[in-house]
Structures are given as C-alpha cells and as structure tokens.
Motif scaffolding. Sequence first.
Motif, PDB file in Angstrom:
ATOM      1  N   ARG A   1      -8.169   5.100   8.481  1.00 28.01           N
ATOM      2  CA  ARG A   1      -7.124   6.108   8.291  1.00 28.01           C
ATOM      3  C   ARG A   1      -7.469   7.034   7.127  1.00 28.01           C
ATOM      4  N   ILE A   2      -7.974   6.449   6.032  1.00 21.13           N
ATOM      5  CA  ILE A   2      -8.375   7.250   4.875  1.00 21.13           C
ATOM      6  C   ILE A   2      -9.538   8.171   5.242  1.00 21.13           C
ATOM      7  N   ILE A   3     -10.522   7.621   5.962  1.00 22.10           N
ATOM      8  CA  ILE A   3     -11.700   8.409   6.336  1.00 22.10           C
ATOM      9  C   ILE A   3     -11.315   9.554   7.269  1.00 22.10           C
ATOM     10  N   ASN A   4     -10.399   9.310   8.174  1.00 21.24           N
ATOM     11  CA  ASN A   4      -9.939  10.382   9.069  1.00 21.24           C
ATOM     12  C   ASN A   4      -9.282  11.510   8.276  1.00 21.24           C
ATOM     13  N   ARG A   5      -8.468  11.124   7.290  1.00 24.62           N
ATOM     14  CA  ARG A   5      -7.805  12.144   6.469  1.00 24.62           C
ATOM     15  C   ARG A   5      -8.836  12.890   5.621  1.00 24.62           C
ATOM     16  N   PHE A   6      -9.826  12.168   5.110  1.00 15.85           N
ATOM     17  CA  PHE A   6     -10.913  12.797   4.355  1.00 15.85           C
ATOM     18  C   PHE A   6     -11.637  13.831   5.214  1.00 15.85           C
ATOM     19  N   ALA A   7     -11.986  13.452   6.455  1.00 15.38           N
ATOM     20  CA  ALA A   7     -12.700  14.369   7.348  1.00 15.38           C
ATOM     21  C   ALA A   7     -11.877  15.625   7.609  1.00 15.38           C
ATOM     22  N   ALA A   8     -10.576  15.451   7.794  1.00 14.91           N
ATOM     23  CA  ALA A   8      -9.689  16.594   8.031  1.00 14.91           C
ATOM     24  C   ALA A   8      -9.638  17.504   6.811  1.00 14.91           C
ATOM     25  N   GLU A   9      -9.516  16.915   5.628  1.00 13.21           N
ATOM     26  CA  GLU A   9      -9.448  17.697   4.387  1.00 13.21           C
ATOM     27  C   GLU A   9     -10.778  18.400   4.113  1.00 13.21           C
ATOM     28  N   LEU A  10     -11.885  17.738   4.436  1.00 17.29           N
ATOM     29  CA  LEU A  10     -13.199  18.321   4.191  1.00 17.29           C
ATOM     30  C   LEU A  10     -13.453  19.505   5.119  1.00 17.29           C
ATOM     31  N   LEU A  11     -13.149  19.334   6.402  1.00 17.20           N
ATOM     32  CA  LEU A  11     -13.417  20.387   7.390  1.00 17.20           C
ATOM     33  C   LEU A  11     -12.364  21.487   7.368  1.00 17.20           C
ATOM     34  N   MET A  12     -11.120  21.119   7.034  1.00 14.75           N
ATOM     35  CA  MET A  12     -10.002  22.077   7.069  1.00 14.75           C
ATOM     36  C   MET A  12      -9.251  22.049   5.745  1.00 14.75           C
TER      37      MET A  12
ATOM     38  N   MET B   1       0.822  -1.199   0.000  1.00 11.48           N
ATOM     39  CA  MET B   1       0.000   0.000   0.000  1.00 11.48           C
ATOM     40  C   MET B   1       0.866   1.264   0.000  1.00 11.48           C
ATOM     41  N   ASP B   2       0.569   2.195  -0.903  1.00  4.05           N
ATOM     42  CA  ASP B   2       1.291   3.459  -0.992  1.00  4.05           C
ATOM     43  C   ASP B   2       0.424   4.554  -0.361  1.00  4.05           C
ATOM     44  N   TRP B   3       0.714   4.898   0.905  1.00  3.30           N
ATOM     45  CA  TRP B   3      -0.124   5.851   1.635  1.00  3.30           C
ATOM     46  C   TRP B   3      -0.140   7.222   0.958  1.00  3.30           C
ATOM     47  N   GLU B   4       1.004   7.698   0.515  1.00  7.33           N
ATOM     48  CA  GLU B   4       1.073   9.014  -0.109  1.00  7.33           C
ATOM     49  C   GLU B   4       0.224   9.067  -1.387  1.00  7.33           C
ATOM     50  N   LYS B   5       0.206   7.976  -2.115  1.00  6.96           N
ATOM     51  CA  LYS B   5      -0.604   7.923  -3.334  1.00  6.96           C
ATOM     52  C   LYS B   5      -2.090   7.950  -2.987  1.00  6.96           C
ATOM     53  N   LEU B   6      -2.454   7.304  -1.878  1.00 12.00           N
ATOM     54  CA  LEU B   6      -3.850   7.330  -1.424  1.00 12.00           C
ATOM     55  C   LEU B   6      -4.249   8.754  -1.035  1.00 12.00           C
ATOM     56  N   VAL B   7      -3.365   9.414  -0.307  1.00 14.82           N
ATOM     57  CA  VAL B   7      -3.638  10.785   0.142  1.00 14.82           C
ATOM     58  C   VAL B   7      -3.836  11.717  -1.044  1.00 14.82           C
ATOM     59  N   GLU B   8      -3.081  11.497  -2.092  1.00 12.90           N
ATOM     60  CA  GLU B   8      -3.172  12.351  -3.288  1.00 12.90           C
ATOM     61  C   GLU B   8      -4.558  12.289  -3.937  1.00 12.90           C
ATOM     62  N   GLN B   9      -5.287  11.206  -3.716  1.00 14.11           N
ATOM     63  CA  GLN B   9      -6.607  11.051  -4.342  1.00 14.11           C
ATOM     64  C   GLN B   9      -7.725  11.731  -3.551  1.00 14.11           C
ATOM     65  N   ILE B  10      -7.473  12.018  -2.275  1.00 14.51           N
ATOM     66  CA  ILE B  10      -8.531  12.539  -1.407  1.00 14.51           C
ATOM     67  C   ILE B  10      -9.092  13.879  -1.892  1.00 14.51           C
ATOM     68  N   PRO B  11      -8.257  14.864  -2.287  1.00 18.13           N
ATOM     69  CA  PRO B  11      -8.823  16.123  -2.807  1.00 18.13           C
ATOM     70  C   PRO B  11      -9.715  15.911  -4.026  1.00 18.13           C
ATOM     71  N   THR B  12      -9.368  14.924  -4.870  1.00 20.18           N
ATOM     72  CA  THR B  12     -10.188  14.629  -6.047  1.00 20.18           C
ATOM     73  C   THR B  12     -11.565  14.132  -5.627  1.00 20.18           C
ATOM     74  N   VAL B  13     -11.587  13.250  -4.637  1.00 18.84           N
ATOM     75  CA  VAL B  13     -12.860  12.719  -4.132  1.00 18.84           C
ATOM     76  C   VAL B  13     -13.668  13.831  -3.477  1.00 18.84           C
ATOM     77  N   ILE B  14     -13.003  14.691  -2.710  1.00 18.98           N
ATOM     78  CA  ILE B  14     -13.705  15.792  -2.046  1.00 18.98           C
ATOM     79  C   ILE B  14     -14.300  16.749  -3.077  1.00 18.98           C
ATOM     80  N   GLU B  15     -13.544  17.055  -4.114  1.00 18.15           N
ATOM     81  CA  GLU B  15     -14.050  17.944  -5.161  1.00 18.15           C
ATOM     82  C   GLU B  15     -15.280  17.334  -5.829  1.00 18.15           C
TER      83      GLU B  15
END
Length: 273
Positions: free
Chosen positions: A115-126, A1-15
């Motif tokens: 872990r992904i959901i926590n990062r999503f919540a952080a990106e969404l709120l902040m 699993m590539d965590w940094e690659k997963l994180v890179e997708q979160i803004p796309t999902v949020i948008e």
Amino acid sequence: MDWEKLVEQIPTVIEKVRTDYVLNNMIIRDDIFGILEKHCTVVYYPIENEINCGFHTKRFVKDKLEDFVYINTAKTIAEQVFAAAHELGHVWGVATQVWELAGEQGTLESKTEERIINRFAAELLMPTKEFRKTFLAHMEKLGLDTNKLRLVDLIRVMVLQMNDYMVPYESVRRRVVETKIITQELGEALLKNEEAILPLVNAFSKDQNTMLDRVTAKKTIPGLRNLLETAEKSGELSIYAINKIKKDFDIDDINGTEDIVEISIEGAKHGEN
C-alpha cells in the motif's frame, strides 16, 4: 498503524530520492524505465494472461545480493510505467523508510508495504502540485465549470491526465481523490460504476494521439547482447545456451561487425574521453 501519518512521510522520502538520484524532471512518464535500469537488472518480457504487471526479487550474483525487476510487456505502456515506479519503490526500500520516519513500531506487514509503495509510485509519477495544476488547466481549456461538472466531462479530463502522466485510469482515479480534486465518496462511486465508465475512457483515449494503450511486447534485458558476446568470446556459456537465450529474447545476429571504418571528430584528440 496510522495510515495518514505514513502518507505524510512519502513526500519527504521522494524529495530525498530525487536529490540523491538527481531526478530533475517533476513529470517522469516513461523515463521511469531508464531510472529503474540504473538501479537494478530489469527483464522486459511479455507473458499473456498474467495478472501481474511486474515484480521485484533479489538474487545472489557472485556472492553479492542484487536487485532484479521483471516488467510484463504484454501489458499496456501505461500499466508498465506504473509497475516500474512501484518496483523502483521496492528497490529503494521506500516502505521501510516511510515506516521508520513515521515512528511506527512492530513488523511492517507485506499488505501495508504494498500500500505504501503504491502511494509512493503515485506521488512520484503524479506530484500533487503538478497534478492539480494540469487538471485545472485542462478544465479551463475545455471551458468547464467545477461547480457544474458533468460526469462525462470529469472522465474526459481524467483521460487527459492519463496521457499527461502516462498512467492507467485506475491510477488517476485514485490520484484525484488523494489530491482532493474530488471527494472520497465520488471516487468510490467512480469505482463502483467502473463497468459503465471504462467505455468512456476508451472512447476519449482514441481521440488522442497517445501511447497509453500500446502493448510493446518487448523482450530484452538492457545490455544483454553485449553480455552474450562477452560470454561467447570467453567460453563462459555454451553455444547451445547462448543460442537459446538469443531465441528466447529475439536477438538477431549482426553481420559486418568486423568491418573497419575511420572517423574524424573535429576538435577531439586521440585517446581523449
């Protein structure tokens, strides 16, 4: 699993979800509850001495699988806000979307999903851009030098960020690292010295007109009163069951509901929606 690659997708999902669900305000704060309520049944109820701030589950309702989210209102409003954003990520299936966008193979384990959901919540709120902008604005207003910043002043600004985004201290501590405002090493040092830092957080919080530490202890399911009234009229539930639910959720009877009043709305036509 590539965590940094997963994180890179979160803004796309949020948008995508911002567009799909018409989320115009970049800073959501407690509006998150209204957003959550549009996409699932939310149960607000206080349970003291419970670690969890909330959880998500699915249940069959009339042969259809429905989403249910519980929010523990014995927690502070800041903790409730982050819990609501986290559970919204589960309702929207964010972790699976991120996993697939990153091209990951194999099973998405529950630990990674959380872990992904926590990062999503952080990106969404902040959101990163807004978070960095408000942080620097607070620094400038307080006349602070980024090159010679005292720990006490860093905590002061972090508390202001807590108030801006209505989130807990730990969420901001993680976010200042994620947005590269401070280094990973400093973030870990803050965590290691949390026992000494939390009194500073509490002291600065008291200096503000803030709702962060308020415990709502709310007992409700949005629309519950109307559902009970309908069930009572139709006979779908016994009076005993209805009265028990009213007691559990502190629902008072309303007198005078049969009184008739006349209103006149200027410009409105009879039967017009």
